[in-house]
Motif scaffolding. Sequence first.
Motif: not given
Length: 225
Positions: A112-113, A117-118, A143-146, A188-189
Motif C-alpha cells: 500500500x501507499x 486512495x483505495x 508493507x508501505x511503499x511510499x 495498488x493495493x
Amino acid sequence: MTDGNETQKTPRNSSTKIILSAALAGIVAGAVAVYVMERPSGNIVGQSNPSDQCALKADAAKKIDGAAVGAVAAMRGADTPQSMSALSFTAPDGKPARLSDFKGKTLLVNLWATWCVPCREEMPALDALETKKGGDDFKVVAINIDTGDDTKPKAFLSEIGVKSLELYRDPSMGVFNDLKRKNLAFGLPVTMLVDKEGCQIAAMNGPADWSSDDAARFVDAARGL
C-alpha cells in the motif's frame, strides 16, 4: 471483482465504499505506469528449491480459491504457487526483514501507499482483521511503499487510529517490482496469501473489506491449509 456482499462496516469504511474504490485503483495504476506486464523471471532471488516445493501446492491453492467468496471473491488461487520467502523490506524497528522471518505463520501480505486512495480506504479493514485474527499462526503484513522517510505513512496510520498493524516499509518499491515481474502486481493495493512455508497460495489486485465475515472465514480456511 464482484460487488461483494453487504458486510459489517469498519470505522470510516464499508464494503461498498472499498469495492467502489477498485475502479480508482486501476486509474492510479495507469497513472504510475504499472500495468506493463513482464515475463515471469523465476524466483525472486534465484532460489529453486523453495519454488519447487511451492509448485506442489496447487491443490491447496484450488481449495483456498473456493473459500474466497463475497467481499473477498477477487482473491484467486495461484495456478502455480511460488516462493515468496526472499521478499525483503524494512521491519518496524528499521532493521532488514524477509518474509522467511515469519515462517510458521499464515500471512496476508498487503502492499500500500499513502497516495493510493483505495489503499487508504482499505487500511482500517486490514487493521480490524489483524485485531480479530492476528496471533501465533496468522499475521497481516502491510508493507508501505511510499518513497522517502516514514513521516507520511506514520502520520496516516496515526490519523486513522490503527491499533494492530505494524509499519513495514519498502521505499525502494523493490517488493512491488518483484511482484510485478511475477505477474502478481498490476497496481495498488495488491494482496497475497502466503502459507506457513512462504508459498504464495493466492493473490488479488484492488481493495477488499478485510473486516467482513467473508474475510474471517477465508482466513480460517487459509490457516487450516
